[in-house]
Design a protein around this motif. Sequence first.
Motif, PDB file in Angstrom:
ATOM      1  N   THR A 149       0.859  -1.179   0.000  1.00 22.48           N
ATOM      2  CA  THR A 149       0.000   0.000   0.000  1.00 22.48           C
ATOM      3  C   THR A 149       0.896   1.230   0.000  1.00 22.48           C
ATOM      4  N   CYS A 150       0.296   2.410  -0.089  1.00 20.39           N
ATOM      5  CA  CYS A 150       1.087   3.636  -0.215  1.00 20.39           C
ATOM      6  C   CYS A 150       0.384   4.784   0.499  1.00 20.39           C
ATOM      7  N   PHE A 151       1.175   5.686   1.085  1.00 21.01           N
ATOM      8  CA  PHE A 151       0.666   6.866   1.786  1.00 21.01           C
ATOM      9  C   PHE A 151       1.318   8.135   1.235  1.00 21.01           C
ATOM     10  N   HIS A 152       0.527   9.208   1.216  1.00 15.98           N
ATOM     11  CA  HIS A 152       1.081  10.553   1.094  1.00 15.98           C
ATOM     12  C   HIS A 152       1.246  11.131   2.489  1.00 15.98           C
ATOM     13  N   PHE A 153       2.219  11.984   2.679  1.00 20.62           N
ATOM     14  CA  PHE A 153       2.322  12.735   3.922  1.00 20.62           C
ATOM     15  C   PHE A 153       2.987  14.075   3.623  1.00 20.62           C
ATOM     16  N   LYS A 154       3.017  14.921   4.622  1.00 21.51           N
ATOM     17  CA  LYS A 154       3.499  16.289   4.448  1.00 21.51           C
ATOM     18  C   LYS A 154       4.941  16.293   3.935  1.00 21.51           C
ATOM     19  N   HIS A 155       5.202  17.187   2.960  1.00 25.13           N
ATOM     20  CA  HIS A 155       6.525  17.286   2.353  1.00 25.13           C
ATOM     21  C   HIS A 155       7.573  17.578   3.434  1.00 25.13           C
ATOM     22  N   TYR A 156       8.645  16.801   3.421  1.00 16.93           N
ATOM     23  CA  TYR A 156       9.724  16.878   4.403  1.00 16.93           C
ATOM     24  C   TYR A 156       9.287  16.464   5.811  1.00 16.93           C
ATOM     25  N   GLY A 157       8.099  15.892   5.929  1.00 17.87           N
ATOM     26  CA  GLY A 157       7.658  15.418   7.242  1.00 17.87           C
ATOM     27  C   GLY A 157       8.362  14.124   7.629  1.00 17.87           C
ATOM     28  N   GLU A 158       8.343  13.836   8.912  1.00 15.69           N
ATOM     29  CA  GLU A 158       8.925  12.591   9.413  1.00 15.69           C
ATOM     30  C   GLU A 158       7.808  11.731   9.978  1.00 15.69           C
ATOM     31  N   VAL A 159       7.780  10.461   9.558  1.00 17.94           N
ATOM     32  CA  VAL A 159       6.688   9.582   9.967  1.00 17.94           C
ATOM     33  C   VAL A 159       7.246   8.308  10.579  1.00 17.94           C
ATOM     34  N   GLU A 160       6.485   7.767  11.514  1.00 19.58           N
ATOM     35  CA  GLU A 160       6.824   6.496  12.147  1.00 19.58           C
ATOM     36  C   GLU A 160       5.756   5.486  11.754  1.00 19.58           C
ATOM     37  N   ILE A 161       6.188   4.302  11.297  1.00 22.63           N
ATOM     38  CA  ILE A 161       5.252   3.292  10.802  1.00 22.63           C
ATOM     39  C   ILE A 161       5.310   2.096  11.742  1.00 22.63           C
ATOM     40  N   THR A 162       4.178   1.780  12.353  1.00 21.32           N
ATOM     41  CA  THR A 162       4.086   0.646  13.264  1.00 21.32           C
ATOM     42  C   THR A 162       2.891  -0.201  12.873  1.00 21.32           C
ATOM     43  N   SER A 163       2.734  -1.342  13.546  1.00 24.30           N
ATOM     44  CA  SER A 163       1.602  -2.212  13.252  1.00 24.30           C
ATOM     45  C   SER A 163       1.227  -3.021  14.470  1.00 24.30           C
ATOM     46  N   GLN A 164      -0.050  -3.182  14.660  1.00 23.01           N
ATOM     47  CA  GLN A 164      -0.552  -4.099  15.675  1.00 23.01           C
ATOM     48  C   GLN A 164      -0.114  -5.522  15.328  1.00 23.01           C
ATOM     49  N   CYS A 165       0.090  -5.775  14.020  1.00 24.60           N
ATOM     50  CA  CYS A 165       0.450  -7.111  13.554  1.00 24.60           C
ATOM     51  C   CYS A 165       1.958  -7.332  13.545  1.00 24.60           C
ATOM     52  N   VAL A 177       9.255  -1.248  14.374  1.00 24.15           N
ATOM     53  CA  VAL A 177       8.909   0.159  14.174  1.00 24.15           C
ATOM     54  C   VAL A 177       9.818   0.702  13.084  1.00 24.15           C
ATOM     55  N   ARG A 178       9.250   1.354  12.104  1.00 19.25           N
ATOM     56  CA  ARG A 178      10.027   1.920  11.006  1.00 19.25           C
ATOM     57  C   ARG A 178       9.809   3.437  10.967  1.00 19.25           C
ATOM     58  N   VAL A 179      10.864   4.168  10.641  1.00 20.39           N
ATOM     59  CA  VAL A 179      10.791   5.625  10.536  1.00 20.39           C
ATOM     60  C   VAL A 179      11.209   6.028   9.136  1.00 20.39           C
ATOM     61  N   SER A 180      10.465   6.950   8.529  1.00 13.23           N
ATOM     62  CA  SER A 180      10.800   7.444   7.199  1.00 13.23           C
ATOM     63  C   SER A 180      10.674   8.962   7.196  1.00 13.23           C
ATOM     64  N   ARG A 181      11.566   9.631   6.507  1.00 10.17           N
ATOM     65  CA  ARG A 181      11.523  11.093   6.409  1.00 10.17           C
ATOM     66  C   ARG A 181      11.420  11.496   4.945  1.00 10.17           C
ATOM     67  N   GLY A 182      10.497  12.444   4.686  1.00  7.87           N
ATOM     68  CA  GLY A 182      10.359  12.944   3.326  1.00  7.87           C
ATOM     69  C   GLY A 182      11.538  13.815   2.941  1.00  7.87           C
ATOM     70  N   LYS A 183      11.971  13.684   1.719  1.00  9.22           N
ATOM     71  CA  LYS A 183      13.088  14.499   1.251  1.00  9.22           C
ATOM     72  C   LYS A 183      13.010  14.655  -0.259  1.00  9.22           C
ATOM     73  N   GLY A 184      13.796  15.588  -0.765  1.00  7.29           N
ATOM     74  CA  GLY A 184      13.854  15.787  -2.207  1.00  7.29           C
ATOM     75  C   GLY A 184      12.592  16.430  -2.751  1.00  7.29           C
ATOM     76  N   LYS A 185      12.351  16.185  -4.034  1.00  4.78           N
ATOM     77  CA  LYS A 185      11.184  16.767  -4.693  1.00  4.78           C
ATOM     78  C   LYS A 185       9.890  16.191  -4.125  1.00  4.78           C
ATOM     79  N   SER A 186       8.810  16.916  -4.358  1.00  3.48           N
ATOM     80  CA  SER A 186       7.501  16.409  -3.962  1.00  3.48           C
ATOM     81  C   SER A 186       7.210  15.119  -4.712  1.00  3.48           C
ATOM     82  N   SER A 187       6.629  14.156  -4.031  1.00  2.00           N
ATOM     83  CA  SER A 187       6.358  12.857  -4.653  1.00  2.00           C
ATOM     84  C   SER A 187       4.950  12.394  -4.313  1.00  2.00           C
ATOM     85  N   MET A 188       4.396  11.576  -5.205  1.00  2.00           N
ATOM     86  CA  MET A 188       3.055  11.034  -5.017  1.00  2.00           C
ATOM     87  C   MET A 188       3.096   9.520  -5.210  1.00  2.00           C
TER      88      MET A 188
END
Length: 470
Positions: A396-412, A416-427
């Motif tokens: 699956t895929c998510f958009h989030f705020k440009h240059y934002g930092e997100v943490e990805i977790t799961s009940q399953c 814990v994974r962390v990703s930071r937006g960088k570079g050009k805007s992406s979709m």
Amino acid sequence: MPTTTPTTTPPTTTPTTMPTTTPTTTPPTTTPTTMPTTTPTTTPPTTTIPTTTPTTLPPTTTEPTTTLPPTTTPPPAGVRIVTVDRDAAMSLLPNVDIRILVPGANITRVWEERATGSTGSTLVGLPEEEPVIITFDKYGYLKSSITYKFERVGRNVITMPMSRAPEYREFTWQSGLGNEFKLGNNNRNQFKLEIPPGALDVPEKTRMSLEFKEVDVTNPQELRESPELIGAYTKKKSDGDYEFQGLETFAMAEVSIKELYNPQYFRLFLPLTMEIPLYNLPSDVRPGDRLEAWSYDPHRGVWLYEGKGTVERGRGNERIFIFYARHLSWWAVVRRIDTTNCVTVTTCYDKKCRYPAPNVPVRNNHTHYHTTHNNTLRGLDFLYTSTRTTDENGGTCFHFKHYGEVEITSQCSEKVRVSRGKGKSSMCPAYFKTELIQSAATNINNKCATVRLQVPGRDVKWRRCRGWRY
């Protein structure tokens, strides 16, 4: 002479012949057997015809058995929706009005409308491979909405908790007098609603009721049970050409005023003054700045831009937002997310991801607080929430705020994974078909960050993970 008499007695052989003839006459019952055989021969045709009919029927029964499994294997393109009452120990909540909305003319169009009925559950048909907006509405309960994408693989079940407004006031309307209400948490700046004299289009001395619910926008659970933050805007109101817009919120509340004995809504002759407390403001927002106010439209399932208000200093060092509202509904103080980065999430049964795990619920809560409910993408430096389910390939895929930092977790998953937006805007790439919201930026690409989450196999823990509540 007497010797002749014994010669006549030997004709006891005649009895022997008689028995022999009698057996021979019994065999002639074979003649009846030939007689019945002729009669059966007429009936056997009748029996043989049914036997031939069954012989033709088995092919007919075998053919359906080959065609029926395909019908049962891919279930109908729909989702089972269950509505529960959060204030009544999550018991089933009947007669909730549900709308399925897809993008179309005038922002969205209705795909299907129905209610959950007396069982608190219903099966709703959905378009395949296309995200939709689902709205929930019941008199006396807070309205809500979510986005959802139907997948043929796995269970398509949504359990939506609904709750009543926690604050309730009654008052008598006197057109020559104004009313002022302070609502919300007493320990900090409160939400203030001011009704000027002559503002309500109701008869004099009508008994009125006011219901209020303030959302703690830093709490992922409260955000999830509020209308999903999908904005719709147009550059020119005349052309009606709307685009979907991501929104970052700093305050959210539902306010409704009704006649006590008449649930119908009424007009406002004058705007009402709203004073809304703000939380987790970025450091670049100062007193005197202007932020946008958006309201939720339950008929279209999206948030609409209503205008701008002013940020002012409240009690202590906190900030408040002043706005003049011309109707009452859900209201949110927001900033638009004009440019985005994206992250693709793959769920797998093994570390090397040779065996993808389909239909895993994925949530992204862009908040300052950690949550362990289901798969979660959590913003570390901004506020927003949405939900996804992995497809048949476990992606699956998510958009989030440009240059934002997100943490990805799961009940399953325990990772814990962390990703930071960088570079050009992406979709997100188009083949995911997950996002209603598209970036407004012109200089964009579809190169997303990638994250893998390992989930357990089909054991007891996995089944418990799959029995998730939306």
